[in-house]
Design a protein around this motif. Structure first.
Motif, PDB file in Angstrom:
ATOM      1  N   UNK A   1     118.814  51.854  76.105  1.00 19.90           N
ATOM      2  CA  UNK A   1     120.031  52.268  74.539  1.00 19.90           C
ATOM      3  C   UNK A   1     121.568  52.497  74.761  1.00 19.90           C
ATOM      4  N   UNK A   2     121.922  52.532  75.378  1.00 18.72           N
ATOM      5  CA  UNK A   2     123.322  53.211  76.395  1.00 18.72           C
ATOM      6  C   UNK A   2     124.085  51.956  76.160  1.00 18.72           C
ATOM      7  N   UNK A   3     125.535  52.052  75.773  1.00 17.53           N
ATOM      8  CA  UNK A   3     126.428  51.041  76.217  1.00 17.53           C
ATOM      9  C   UNK A   3     127.112  51.693  78.016  1.00 17.53           C
ATOM     10  N   UNK A   4     127.002  51.054  78.826  1.00 19.31           N
ATOM     11  CA  UNK A   4     128.051  51.072  80.389  1.00 19.31           C
ATOM     12  C   UNK A   4     129.277  50.624  80.115  1.00 19.31           C
ATOM     13  N   UNK A   5     130.095  51.742  80.745  1.00 20.38           N
ATOM     14  CA  UNK A   5     131.621  51.786  80.244  1.00 20.38           C
ATOM     15  C   UNK A   5     132.042  51.725  82.053  1.00 20.38           C
ATOM     16  N   UNK A   6     132.577  50.700  82.192  1.00 23.12           N
ATOM     17  CA  UNK A   6     133.358  51.596  84.134  1.00 23.12           C
ATOM     18  C   UNK A   6     134.882  50.688  84.399  1.00 23.12           C
ATOM     19  N   UNK A   7     135.577  51.425  84.619  1.00 22.90           N
ATOM     20  CA  UNK A   7     137.504  51.051  84.208  1.00 22.90           C
ATOM     21  C   UNK A   7     138.060  51.086  85.843  1.00 22.90           C
ATOM     22  N   UNK A   8     138.404  50.528  86.097  1.00 21.96           N
ATOM     23  CA  UNK A   8     139.269  50.181  87.655  1.00 21.96           C
ATOM     24  C   UNK A   8     140.659  49.677  87.444  1.00 21.96           C
ATOM     25  N   UNK A   9     141.574  50.441  88.193  1.00 21.74           N
ATOM     26  CA  UNK A   9     142.632  49.952  88.155  1.00 21.74           C
ATOM     27  C   UNK A   9     142.941  50.192  89.200  1.00 21.74           C
ATOM     28  N   UNK A  10     144.321  49.641  89.761  1.00 18.00           N
ATOM     29  CA  UNK A  10     145.088  49.761  91.317  1.00 18.00           C
ATOM     30  C   UNK A  10     146.516  49.475  90.781  1.00 18.00           C
ATOM     31  N   UNK A  11     147.372  49.946  90.853  1.00 21.62           N
ATOM     32  CA  UNK A  11     148.706  50.240  90.900  1.00 21.62           C
ATOM     33  C   UNK A  11     149.631  50.695  92.203  1.00 21.62           C
ATOM     34  N   UNK A  12     150.483  50.333  92.567  1.00 21.08           N
ATOM     35  CA  UNK A  12     151.648  50.961  93.238  1.00 21.08           C
ATOM     36  C   UNK A  12     151.617  52.296  93.428  1.00 21.08           C
ATOM     37  N   UNK A  13     151.191  52.288  95.272  1.00 23.09           N
ATOM     38  CA  UNK A  13     150.215  54.007  95.534  1.00 23.09           C
ATOM     39  C   UNK A  13     149.314  54.743  94.579  1.00 23.09           C
ATOM     40  N   UNK A  14     148.446  54.134  93.277  1.00 23.01           N
ATOM     41  CA  UNK A  14     147.693  54.718  93.108  1.00 23.01           C
ATOM     42  C   UNK A  14     146.525  53.886  92.647  1.00 23.01           C
ATOM     43  N   UNK A  15     145.178  54.929  92.382  1.00 21.84           N
ATOM     44  CA  UNK A  15     143.946  53.756  91.325  1.00 21.84           C
ATOM     45  C   UNK A  15     143.430  54.817  90.820  1.00 21.84           C
ATOM     46  N   UNK A  16     142.779  53.948  89.888  1.00 19.80           N
ATOM     47  CA  UNK A  16     141.873  55.121  88.913  1.00 19.80           C
ATOM     48  C   UNK A  16     140.639  54.669  88.484  1.00 19.80           C
ATOM     49  N   UNK A  17     140.245  55.517  88.402  1.00 21.69           N
ATOM     50  CA  UNK A  17     138.300  54.868  88.432  1.00 21.69           C
ATOM     51  C   UNK A  17     138.220  55.574  87.072  1.00 21.69           C
ATOM     52  N   UNK A  18     137.615  55.689  86.258  1.00 23.78           N
ATOM     53  CA  UNK A  18     136.334  55.962  84.364  1.00 23.78           C
ATOM     54  C   UNK A  18     135.381  55.393  84.230  1.00 23.78           C
ATOM     55  N   UNK A  19     134.246  56.497  84.586  1.00 22.80           N
ATOM     56  CA  UNK A  19     132.841  56.258  83.976  1.00 22.80           C
ATOM     57  C   UNK A  19     133.004  56.390  82.999  1.00 22.80           C
ATOM     58  N   UNK A  20     132.071  56.007  82.204  1.00 21.04           N
ATOM     59  CA  UNK A  20     131.181  56.232  80.728  1.00 21.04           C
ATOM     60  C   UNK A  20     130.034  55.729  80.297  1.00 21.04           C
ATOM     61  N   UNK A  21     128.868  56.014  79.088  1.00 18.63           N
ATOM     62  CA  UNK A  21     127.601  56.130  78.823  1.00 18.63           C
ATOM     63  C   UNK A  21     127.532  56.872  78.120  1.00 18.63           C
ATOM     64  N   UNK A  22     126.480  56.171  76.861  1.00 16.10           N
ATOM     65  CA  UNK A  22     126.861  56.983  75.645  1.00 16.10           C
ATOM     66  C   UNK A  22     125.808  56.312  74.312  1.00 16.10           C
ATOM     67  N   UNK A  23     125.360  56.313  73.364  1.00 12.88           N
ATOM     68  CA  UNK A  23     125.122  55.447  72.710  1.00 12.88           C
ATOM     69  C   UNK A  23     125.559  54.265  72.758  1.00 12.88           C
TER      70      UNK A  23
END
Length: 286
Positions: free
Chosen positions: A241-263
């Protein structure tokens, strides 16, 4: 190889619909509330993160990220140049969904090269669609060839992940923390994941993700930075019953991760906006 990373503290507190990921230390908690929650992500103590943490011209990772979000959300920013990690709820995991396809491709290509094999044009076309268009059918085939759960265990070892857990031989159900997502992104960017022969190819495919999978961090970045940023996202409404979202990004000298789940009633765009807004707030100028 494992690299030292700053350990971040975690607060998952009930009672309000506001969510804040900031710099005030709080007691850690392993509870993940299902309703609207408040999360604060302090910068770790002096022995782990400098009090005057360095930041590049693009991001200011030490600032407070504040949003009203119903459900769970977590972010991690990894400064590769200083080997420092910043973010919220560092130990809590969520589903990778299609984001894990980047590792499936990387693991398969690296092992092909290590075996002295040249992938066929058909295989490369299938892998390209798997990354650019998030095609799922062939992902199962290559994940099986990688050894299913063995591949996820290899990802943990190769990329130095600490919270990731594989389950049921599934790439999609792999559980990852936001900071492990940022570590995986770095692992892909620095060549450990796909190996020297195929890293450039994989990053190019990730820079050309299109269609419904092109959302989140990439939308918040300046146009010139978008061109050099590689991404892979996951999104799925599960039987829980939830959306599961995962975001990954990598650039010059950095990376980013974001996770979420919700109704699931809130829809995919709700999670896509969460990824986009976290990135926007972390930018030096926004």
């Amino acid at each position: 190889m494992r690299r030292p990373l700053a350990v971040l503290t975690l607060l998952a507190a009930l009672a309000t619909a506001g969510c804040s990921a900031g710099a005030t230390p709080k007691a850690a908690s392993s509870q993940v509330p299902a309703a609207a929650d408040t999360f604060e992500s302090p910068v770790a103590g002096p022995s782990e993160v400098p009090s005057a943490a360095p930041s590049g011209p693009l991001f200011t990772p030490t600032q407070t990220v504040t949003m009203n979000v119903k459900g769970f959300w977590s972010w991690a920013y990894y400064d590769h140049k200083t080997d420092q990690m910043y973010g919220s709820t560092p130990y809590t995991t969520s589903d990778t969904a299609s984001m894990a396809k980047a590792w499936v491709a990387a693991d398969w290509l690296r092992r092909q090269a290590e075996s002295g094999k040249q992938p066929s044009s058909t295989a490369m076309a299938e892998l390209s669609r798997m990354i650019r268009d998030s095609e799922t059918i062939n992902t199962f085939k290559y994940h099986v060839q990688n050894g299913n759960l063995t591949s996820i265990k290899r990802m943990i070892t190769v990329c130095g992940l600490t919270e990731t857990k594989g389950t049921q031989n599934s790439w999609s159900l792999t559980q990852m923390s936001a900071r492990d997502v940022a570590r995986l992104a770095k692992c892909i960017g620095d060549g450990r994941a796909a190996g020297p022969k195929w890293t450039g190819w994989l990053l190019n495919e990730m820079r050309n993700v299109r269609g419904p999978g092109r959302f989140g961090p990439i939308e918040a970045l300046p146009a010139d930075v978008q061109k050099t940023t590689a991404i892979k996202n996951g999104w799925l409404a599960r039987d829980d019953g939830q959306w599961h979202i995962a975001c990954m990004a990598v650039g010059d000298g950095w990376s980013l991760g974001i996770m979420a789940h919700y109704s699931s009633s809130l829809g995919k765009d709700y999670g896509a906006k969460t990824c986009r807004e976290v990135t926007k707030q972390l930018l030096t100028q926004h």
